[in-house]
Design an enzyme around this catalytic site. Structure first.
Site, PDB file in Angstrom:
ATOM      1  N   PHE A 149       0.810  -1.225   0.000  1.00  0.00           N
ATOM      2  CA  PHE A 149       0.000   0.000   0.000  1.00  0.00           C
ATOM      3  C   PHE A 149       0.839   1.268   0.000  1.00  0.00           C
ATOM      4  O   PHE A 149       0.360   2.335  -0.389  1.00  0.00           O
ATOM      5  CB  PHE A 149      -0.940   0.013   1.230  1.00  0.00           C
ATOM      6  CG  PHE A 149      -0.242   0.459   2.501  1.00  0.00           C
ATOM      7  CD1 PHE A 149      -0.120   1.807   2.808  1.00  0.00           C
ATOM      8  CD2 PHE A 149       0.306  -0.471   3.387  1.00  0.00           C
ATOM      9  CE1 PHE A 149       0.530   2.226   3.967  1.00  0.00           C
ATOM     10  CE2 PHE A 149       0.966  -0.057   4.534  1.00  0.00           C
ATOM     11  CZ  PHE A 149       1.080   1.295   4.822  1.00  0.00           C
ATOM     12  N   LYS A 173      -1.392  -7.103  -9.204  1.00  0.00           N
ATOM     13  CA  LYS A 173      -2.318  -7.232  -8.068  1.00  0.00           C
ATOM     14  C   LYS A 173      -1.852  -6.194  -7.041  1.00  0.00           C
ATOM     15  O   LYS A 173      -0.981  -6.455  -6.219  1.00  0.00           O
ATOM     16  CB  LYS A 173      -2.237  -8.655  -7.484  1.00  0.00           C
ATOM     17  CG  LYS A 173      -3.472  -9.132  -6.748  1.00  0.00           C
ATOM     18  CD  LYS A 173      -3.921  -8.261  -5.606  1.00  0.00           C
ATOM     19  CE  LYS A 173      -3.102  -8.389  -4.367  1.00  0.00           C
ATOM     20  NZ  LYS A 173      -3.428  -7.393  -3.318  1.00  0.00           N
ATOM     21  N   GLU A 176      -4.983  -3.704  -1.857  1.00  0.00           N
ATOM     22  CA  GLU A 176      -6.419  -3.450  -1.815  1.00  0.00           C
ATOM     23  C   GLU A 176      -6.755  -2.205  -0.992  1.00  0.00           C
ATOM     24  O   GLU A 176      -7.894  -1.776  -0.948  1.00  0.00           O
ATOM     25  CB  GLU A 176      -7.171  -4.679  -1.275  1.00  0.00           C
ATOM     26  CG  GLU A 176      -6.838  -5.089   0.156  1.00  0.00           C
ATOM     27  CD  GLU A 176      -5.575  -5.970   0.290  1.00  0.00           C
ATOM     28  OE1 GLU A 176      -4.596  -5.737  -0.437  1.00  0.00           O
ATOM     29  OE2 GLU A 176      -5.574  -6.859   1.162  1.00  0.00           O
ATOM     30  N   ARG A 177      -5.727  -1.622  -0.346  1.00  0.00           N
ATOM     31  CA  ARG A 177      -6.013  -0.449   0.498  1.00  0.00           C
ATOM     32  C   ARG A 177      -6.039   0.857  -0.294  1.00  0.00           C
ATOM     33  O   ARG A 177      -6.722   1.797   0.093  1.00  0.00           O
ATOM     34  CB  ARG A 177      -4.975  -0.357   1.610  1.00  0.00           C
ATOM     35  CG  ARG A 177      -5.091  -1.519   2.566  1.00  0.00           C
ATOM     36  CD  ARG A 177      -3.986  -1.453   3.565  1.00  0.00           C
ATOM     37  NE  ARG A 177      -3.990  -2.633   4.404  1.00  0.00           N
ATOM     38  CZ  ARG A 177      -2.955  -3.011   5.137  1.00  0.00           C
ATOM     39  NH1 ARG A 177      -1.854  -2.296   5.127  1.00  0.00           N
ATOM     40  NH2 ARG A 177      -3.021  -4.076   5.887  1.00  0.00           N
ATOM     41  N   SER A 226       5.562  -6.946   3.136  1.00  0.00           N
ATOM     42  CA  SER A 226       6.175  -7.263   4.433  1.00  0.00           C
ATOM     43  C   SER A 226       6.946  -8.586   4.352  1.00  0.00           C
ATOM     44  O   SER A 226       6.691  -9.429   3.481  1.00  0.00           O
ATOM     45  CB  SER A 226       5.078  -7.352   5.494  1.00  0.00           C
ATOM     46  OG  SER A 226       4.157  -8.357   5.135  1.00  0.00           O
ATOM     47  N   CYS A 281       9.499   1.856   3.064  1.00  0.00           N
ATOM     48  CA  CYS A 281      10.420   0.747   3.348  1.00  0.00           C
ATOM     49  C   CYS A 281      11.834   1.263   3.534  1.00  0.00           C
ATOM     50  O   CYS A 281      12.687   0.561   4.041  1.00  0.00           O
ATOM     51  CB  CYS A 281      10.373  -0.263   2.219  1.00  0.00           C
ATOM     52  SG  CYS A 281      10.852   0.469   0.668  1.00  0.00           S
ATOM     53  N   GLU A 382       9.305  -4.378  12.923  1.00  0.00           N
ATOM     54  CA  GLU A 382       9.126  -3.273  11.988  1.00  0.00           C
ATOM     55  C   GLU A 382       7.842  -2.546  12.378  1.00  0.00           C
ATOM     56  O   GLU A 382       6.754  -3.129  12.300  1.00  0.00           O
ATOM     57  CB  GLU A 382       9.012  -3.795  10.545  1.00  0.00           C
ATOM     58  CG  GLU A 382       8.845  -2.660   9.544  1.00  0.00           C
ATOM     59  CD  GLU A 382       8.585  -3.109   8.109  1.00  0.00           C
ATOM     60  OE1 GLU A 382       7.945  -4.152   7.898  1.00  0.00           O
ATOM     61  OE2 GLU A 382       9.006  -2.383   7.199  1.00  0.00           O
TER      62      GLU A 382
HETATM   63  P1  NAD Z   1       1.707  -6.609   2.993  1.00  0.00           P
HETATM   64  O1  NAD Z   1       2.767  -7.637   3.026  1.00  0.00           O
HETATM   65  O2  NAD Z   1       0.624  -6.666   4.006  1.00  0.00           O
HETATM   66  O3  NAD Z   1       0.957  -6.628   1.565  1.00  0.00           O
HETATM   67  C1  NAD Z   1       1.673  -6.636   0.355  1.00  0.00           C
HETATM   68  C2  NAD Z   1       0.833  -7.340  -0.698  1.00  0.00           C
HETATM   69  O4  NAD Z   1       0.603  -8.695  -0.286  1.00  0.00           O
HETATM   70  C3  NAD Z   1      -0.538  -6.710  -0.913  1.00  0.00           C
HETATM   71  O5  NAD Z   1      -0.827  -6.713  -2.291  1.00  0.00           O
HETATM   72  C4  NAD Z   1      -1.465  -7.620  -0.141  1.00  0.00           C
HETATM   73  O6  NAD Z   1      -2.757  -7.684  -0.691  1.00  0.00           O
HETATM   74  C5  NAD Z   1      -0.787  -8.980  -0.225  1.00  0.00           C
HETATM   75  N1  NAD Z   1      -1.040  -9.823   0.944  1.00  0.00           N
HETATM   76  C6  NAD Z   1      -1.286  -9.406   2.211  1.00  0.00           C
HETATM   77  N2  NAD Z   1      -1.465 -10.465   3.021  1.00  0.00           N
HETATM   78  C7  NAD Z   1      -1.304 -11.567   2.256  1.00  0.00           C
HETATM   79  C8  NAD Z   1      -1.359 -12.978   2.527  1.00  0.00           C
HETATM   80  N3  NAD Z   1      -1.600 -13.447   3.739  1.00  0.00           N
HETATM   81  N4  NAD Z   1      -1.145 -13.826   1.515  1.00  0.00           N
HETATM   82  C9  NAD Z   1      -0.885 -13.367   0.265  1.00  0.00           C
HETATM   83  N5  NAD Z   1      -0.840 -12.050  -0.035  1.00  0.00           N
HETATM   84  C10 NAD Z   1      -1.028 -11.159   0.936  1.00  0.00           C
HETATM   85  O7  NAD Z   1       2.434  -5.173   3.015  1.00  0.00           O
HETATM   86  P2  NAD Z   1       1.777  -3.741   3.161  1.00  0.00           P
HETATM   87  O8  NAD Z   1       1.266  -3.560   4.551  1.00  0.00           O
HETATM   88  O9  NAD Z   1       0.861  -3.464   2.028  1.00  0.00           O
HETATM   89  O10 NAD Z   1       3.057  -2.826   2.939  1.00  0.00           O
HETATM   90  C11 NAD Z   1       3.965  -2.497   3.934  1.00  0.00           C
HETATM   91  C12 NAD Z   1       5.129  -3.463   3.968  1.00  0.00           C
HETATM   92  O11 NAD Z   1       5.800  -3.479   2.717  1.00  0.00           O
HETATM   93  C13 NAD Z   1       6.203  -3.076   4.974  1.00  0.00           C
HETATM   94  O12 NAD Z   1       6.667  -4.234   5.604  1.00  0.00           O
HETATM   95  C14 NAD Z   1       7.288  -2.450   4.116  1.00  0.00           C
HETATM   96  O13 NAD Z   1       8.587  -2.484   4.668  1.00  0.00           O
HETATM   97  C15 NAD Z   1       7.198  -3.291   2.908  1.00  0.00           C
HETATM   98  N6  NAD Z   1       7.768  -2.630   1.748  1.00  0.00           N
HETATM   99  C16 NAD Z   1       8.972  -3.072   1.303  1.00  0.00           C
HETATM  100  C17 NAD Z   1       9.555  -2.458   0.226  1.00  0.00           C
HETATM  101  C18 NAD Z   1      10.883  -2.905  -0.290  1.00  0.00           C
HETATM  102  O14 NAD Z   1      11.280  -2.421  -1.320  1.00  0.00           O
HETATM  103  N7  NAD Z   1      11.600  -3.801   0.361  1.00  0.00           N
HETATM  104  C19 NAD Z   1       8.910  -1.388  -0.419  1.00  0.00           C
HETATM  105  C20 NAD Z   1       7.676  -0.970   0.053  1.00  0.00           C
HETATM  106  C21 NAD Z   1       7.115  -1.615   1.144  1.00  0.00           C
END
Ligand code: NAD
Length: 498
Positions: A149, A173, A176-177, A226, A281, A382
């Site tokens: 998101f 994909k 969704e937020r 994450s 991130c 985190e």
């Molecule tokens: P998230 O992991 O909750 O979601 C990321 C994606 O995974 C979304 O599209 C979500 O719909 C999907 N998802 C969520 N739960 C899932 C599950 N149980 N099974 C399969 N898919 C699932 O992350 P977020 O809260 O949207 O974003 C924040 C996180 O992203 C933080 O941890 C941040 O550090 C990380 N991030 C990392 C980078 C990087 O480059 N390393 C960049 C941006 C964000």
């Protein structure tokens, strides 16, 4: 209530989806739309459209592909205001910050416009007698992107322009937020002349992600999110034979040396910790104050953190908006409390912030905790919010050991005026992206982005040259054109070169 649809094969569609998720306005706490959550059938439809489109797109000339990307670049620039407002409304970040991610994402399109150079192979004339060799790279087919998101336009732009420039077709994909801007990008691609089915957007949750990971026609998956989900996506995707790059979470440390310009360091740390409400991130979440830097730094940082202007992202006078959900707000406040309970000193307390007229918004103010140690939950987890912890270290080697002991390895920075210290730091830290007097060292598009350790699963960093490698596979041709009538002897032993 508006329902945000998928974009499949060049058109908005419900794709037989009936489940939805709410899309909040984080500044007001109001539900502003619903987004469809795809069932596997919608994913199948998107992948089938992408597979059909690949038959011609994968064979299209590089000139044709780059023409589309040059047009997309212009359209992204022309629609910058509209996109920044959409992002601010769904994510909550301030409009200028949203503009920043659009510009940084656009730079990847600019890189992809130069795909002819990026895809150039090598040629060795007469590598053996009468034999030449050359190599070139070809697209994989249908590839997918699953994104978080916090950068609703930039992170997808790390992926699809390069994948598409390389001749692949794409299924995105998004989170969704804050899903809306992805549909606008799909429209802009269509306006830029991209054929239907080359870029598709499927909204959804774990059901959609699993369907993509298991799909036999998806060749590769890029994931950003994450760490627990990155690990899961990598394991499940590779188990079904896909190429996977999965970028995870972070806990980025900035080391402040006693010889640093403390005013400069404090300014940059404040912006890096609280910009986008700490939901980057590459945000700095740990300041490692070395030696006597600590006592001097803490009060300066505290003053600057207290002065951050917090309010709705649509108001240009604000520097920091709300966090993404009510749960995220409560989680950040909970970490301030747990740090306090485990012995940290709360220097700045953002828990009770109220923004007038936006009492239901998901606001939490900047917090600074001093005297934090690596065993505390607030250090180990985190937080992903506006919370900066200060850890004290005796010298640079102790600071480096602290950075290296952390399971994450996304970004880190050092503030110093000593070149030897900077060089020792950049060579020794087990982190993928390093800033020297630069707090958020996100590489420009001509370099690649990626962390080490629990911040990246898979071999390739994202965008730039590593992105091109990820979205293509190599062929090497060894060719011989003997003179007609002048035979070349066949050998039964394994051919050696002469
Ligand atoms: P998230 O992991 O909750 O979601 C990321 C994606 O995974 C979304 O599209 C979500 O719909 C999907 N998802 C969520 N739960 C899932 C599950 N149980 N099974 C399969 N898919 C699932 O992350 P977020 O809260 O949207 O974003 C924040 C996180 O992203 C933080 O941890 C941040 O550090 C990380 N991030 C990392 C980078 C990087 O480059 N390393 C960049 C941006 C964000």
């Amino acid at each position: 209530m508006k329902t945000i649809q998928h974009w499949i094969d060049g058109a908005a569609t419900f794709g037989a989806s009936t489940r939805t998720a709410p899309v909040w306005n984080p500044a007001t706490g109001e539900r502003q739309a619903d987004v469809l959550l795809a069932e596997p059938s919608a994913v199948d439809a998107a992948v089938a459209a992408a597979a059909r489109a690949f038959e011609s797109w994968g064979d299209s000339s590089l000139t044709k592909r780059t023409r589309v990307l040059f047009s997309l670049r212009e359209l992204l620039a022309r629609h910058e205001d509209e996109m920044a407002r959409i992002i601010a409304a769904e994510h909550g970040k301030v409009v200028d910050d949203a503009r920043g991610e659009i510009v940084r994402g656009r730079e990847v399109v600019e890189y992809a416009c130069g795909i002819v150079s990026a895809l150039k192979g090598g040629y060795s004339d007469q590598i053996s007698t009468g034999v030449d060799s050359f190599d070139f790279r070809q697209p994989l087919g249908v590839v997918a992107g699953i994104t978080p998101f916090n950068f609703p336009i930039m992170v997808p732009l790390w992926m699809h322009p390069i994948a598409i420039a390389c001749g692949n077709t794409f299924v995105l994909k998004p989170s969704e937020r804050d899903p809306s801007v992805s549909n606008l990008v799909a429209r802009l691609y269509a306006d830029a002349g991209l054929p239907d089915g080359v870029f598709n957007v499927v909204h959804g949750d774990r059901t959609a992600v699993d369907a993509l990971l298991d799909h036999g026609d998806v060749e590769a998956v890029s994931f950003v999110g994450s760490t627990p989900i990155a690990r899961y996506v990598h394991e499940r995707g590779t188990a079904s034979g896909k190429r996977v790059q999965a970028l995870g979470g972070a806990k980025n440390h900035a080391v402040v040396m006693p010889d640093a310009d403390l005013e400069f360091a404090a300014d940059h740390l404040t912006a890096a910790a609280f910009g986008s409400a700490g939901q980057r991130c590459m945000a700095i979440s740990v300041a490692v104050a070395v030696g006597e830097a600590a006592d001097a730094l803490v009060p300066v940082l505290a003053d600057k953190a207290k002065a951050v202007r917090v309010g709705p992202g649509q108001d240009p006078s604000n520097e920091m908006g709300p966090v993404i959900t009510a749960q995220a707000r409560d989680r950040v406040a909970g970490f301030v409390t747990s740090g306090e309970e485990q012995g940290a000193v709360v220097v700045v307390d953002g828990r009770d912030l109220r923004v007038e007229g936006h009492e239901e918004g998901f606001f939490v103010g900047p917090s600074v905790l001093d005297g934090v140690t690596p065993d505390m939950d607030v250090y180990r987890e985190e937080v992903f919010g506006p919370l900066l912890v200060i850890v004290r270290a005796a010298d640079l080697d102790e600071a480096i050991a602290l950075v290296n002991a952390n399971p994450y390895g996304n970004g880190t920075a050092i503030f110093t005026s000593d070149g030897e210290a900077a060089r020792r730091f950049q060579r020794r830290v087990t982190v993928g992206m390093i800033g020297v007097n630069v707090p958020i060292p996100v590489p420009m598009a001509h370099y690649s982005f990626g962390g080490w350790k629990d911040s990246l699963f898979g071999g390739n960093h994202i965008h730039g040259p590593e992105g091109v490698r990820f979205y293509t596979r190599a062929k090497v041709v060894t060719s011989r054109w003997p003179h007609v009538g002048r035979s070349v002897e066949a050998a039964f032993n394994f051919p050696t070169h002469g």
